[in-house]
Design a protein around this motif. Structure first.
Motif, PDB file in Angstrom:
ATOM      1  N   ASP A   9       0.859  -1.188   0.000  1.00 58.22           N
ATOM      2  CA  ASP A   9       0.000   0.000   0.000  1.00 58.22           C
ATOM      3  C   ASP A   9       0.891   1.232   0.000  1.00 58.22           C
ATOM      4  OD1 ASP A   9      -1.834   2.183   1.010  1.00 58.22           O
ATOM      5  OD2 ASP A   9      -3.228   0.495   1.065  1.00 58.22           O
ATOM      6  N   VAL A  14      -1.754   3.067   6.504  1.00 55.73           N
ATOM      7  CA  VAL A  14      -2.574   1.886   6.221  1.00 55.73           C
ATOM      8  C   VAL A  14      -1.770   0.616   6.485  1.00 55.73           C
ATOM      9  CG1 VAL A  14      -3.785   0.584   4.430  1.00 55.73           C
ATOM     10  CG2 VAL A  14      -4.047   3.073   4.557  1.00 55.73           C
ATOM     11  N   ASP A  55      -3.196  -2.850  -2.004  1.00 55.70           N
ATOM     12  CA  ASP A  55      -4.061  -1.729  -2.357  1.00 55.70           C
ATOM     13  C   ASP A  55      -4.429  -1.808  -3.830  1.00 55.70           C
ATOM     14  OD1 ASP A  55      -5.445   0.640  -2.281  1.00 55.70           O
ATOM     15  OD2 ASP A  55      -3.684   1.926  -2.146  1.00 55.70           O
ATOM     16  N   VAL A  83      -7.054  -4.458  -1.341  1.00 58.07           N
ATOM     17  CA  VAL A  83      -7.570  -3.595  -0.276  1.00 58.07           C
ATOM     18  C   VAL A  83      -8.129  -2.333  -0.914  1.00 58.07           C
ATOM     19  CG1 VAL A  83      -7.019  -2.400   1.867  1.00 58.07           C
ATOM     20  CG2 VAL A  83      -5.811  -4.510   1.282  1.00 58.07           C
ATOM     21  N   THR A  85     -11.189   1.144  -0.726  1.00 62.14           N
ATOM     22  CA  THR A  85     -12.034   2.035   0.063  1.00 62.14           C
ATOM     23  C   THR A  85     -13.507   1.754  -0.181  1.00 62.14           C
ATOM     24  OG1 THR A  85     -10.334   3.761  -0.036  1.00 62.14           O
ATOM     25  CG2 THR A  85     -12.544   4.458   0.595  1.00 62.14           C
ATOM     26  N   LYS A 106     -10.897  -0.984   3.551  1.00 60.96           N
ATOM     27  CA  LYS A 106      -9.982  -0.312   4.477  1.00 60.96           C
ATOM     28  C   LYS A 106     -10.656   0.042   5.792  1.00 60.96           C
ATOM     29  CE  LYS A 106      -6.718   1.523   1.098  1.00 60.96           C
ATOM     30  NZ  LYS A 106      -5.961   2.693   0.609  1.00 60.96           N
TER      31      LYS A 106
END
Length: 220
Positions: A9, A14, A55, A83, A85, A106
């Motif tokens: 990420d 994070v 991410d 990963v 949002t 997340k």
């Protein structure tokens, strides 16, 4: 043996948060970190993690292309969890189609993060099946596309294999499928392996996506 995890990420906070959550578990070990997808392949080859938590959006190489690169270049590749949002992001569906085994939000609670890593490492259940169905409905071609339908027809699944695939698409684990069909878990594992082989799917996530995109299973 602990489940080993590589974190990828571009946001240090994070990565730090994920590391703190995962390393609090006695059966999970974070073995490395990277700030971009471009660094994933050498680290995977060096560290041999069981799971990569990656991410979906990064500046140099995003999680979609990094997933493709790992699966294309690494022998016996790790499980990959992207990963993100937003769970309804088209990037997430693209990553799943590229070969990712699941996705993680997340904002997920620590227990959900730990559960996701363990579940993907085991490979016997679909991570967030309801969300995968929603993504298939939103971004998959409505009614199935010609190539996917042709691939499903070529697979020539037996009646029992087709039944197992439908239950996989509903998110049932091997143990749950065994209970539903009143057969042993090893028998279900054999059917799942046959389904994956016939569809040319790396794992059950890819098989389920194929089922939706071919129209074999209707989203919803």
């Amino acid at each position: 043996m602990p489940v080993t995890v590589l974190l990828v990420d571009d946001e240090p906070l994070v990565r730090a948060g994920l590391r703190a959550v995962l390393e609090a578990q006695p059966d999970i070990q974070v073995v490395g970190e990277a700030a971009d997808g471009a660094a994933v392949i050498p680290l995977v080859r060096q560290l041999r993690p069981d799971v990569v938590a990656m991410d979906v959006r990064m500046p140099l190489m995003d999680g979609i292309e990094a997933t493709r690169a790992v699966l294309r270049s690494v022998e016996e590749p790790p499980k990959i969890v992207v990963v993100t949002t937003f769970e309804n992001d088209e990037y997430v569906y693209a990553a799943l189609r590229a070969g990712a085994d699941g996705f993680l939000l997340k904002r997920a609670r620590p227990a959900e993060i730990v559960h996701a890593v363990r579940l993907v490492a085991e490979g016997e259940s679909l991570l967030f099946p309801a969300s995968v169905r929603q993504l298939a409905a939103q971004y998959g071609e409505e009614g199935g596309n010609r190539a996917a339908r042709a691939a499903m027809e070529r697979a020539q699944l037996t009646e029992r294999e087709a039944e197992v695939l439908r239950l996989m698409a509903r998110g049932l684990s091997n143990a749950e499928i065994a209970a539903r069909l009143v057969v042993g878990t090893e028998t279900v594992k054999s059917h799942v392996s046959a389904v994956l082989a016939k569809l040319g799917a790396r794992d059950r996530t890819q098989a389920v996506i194929a089922a939706y995109e071919s129209g074999f299973v209707a989203p919803g």
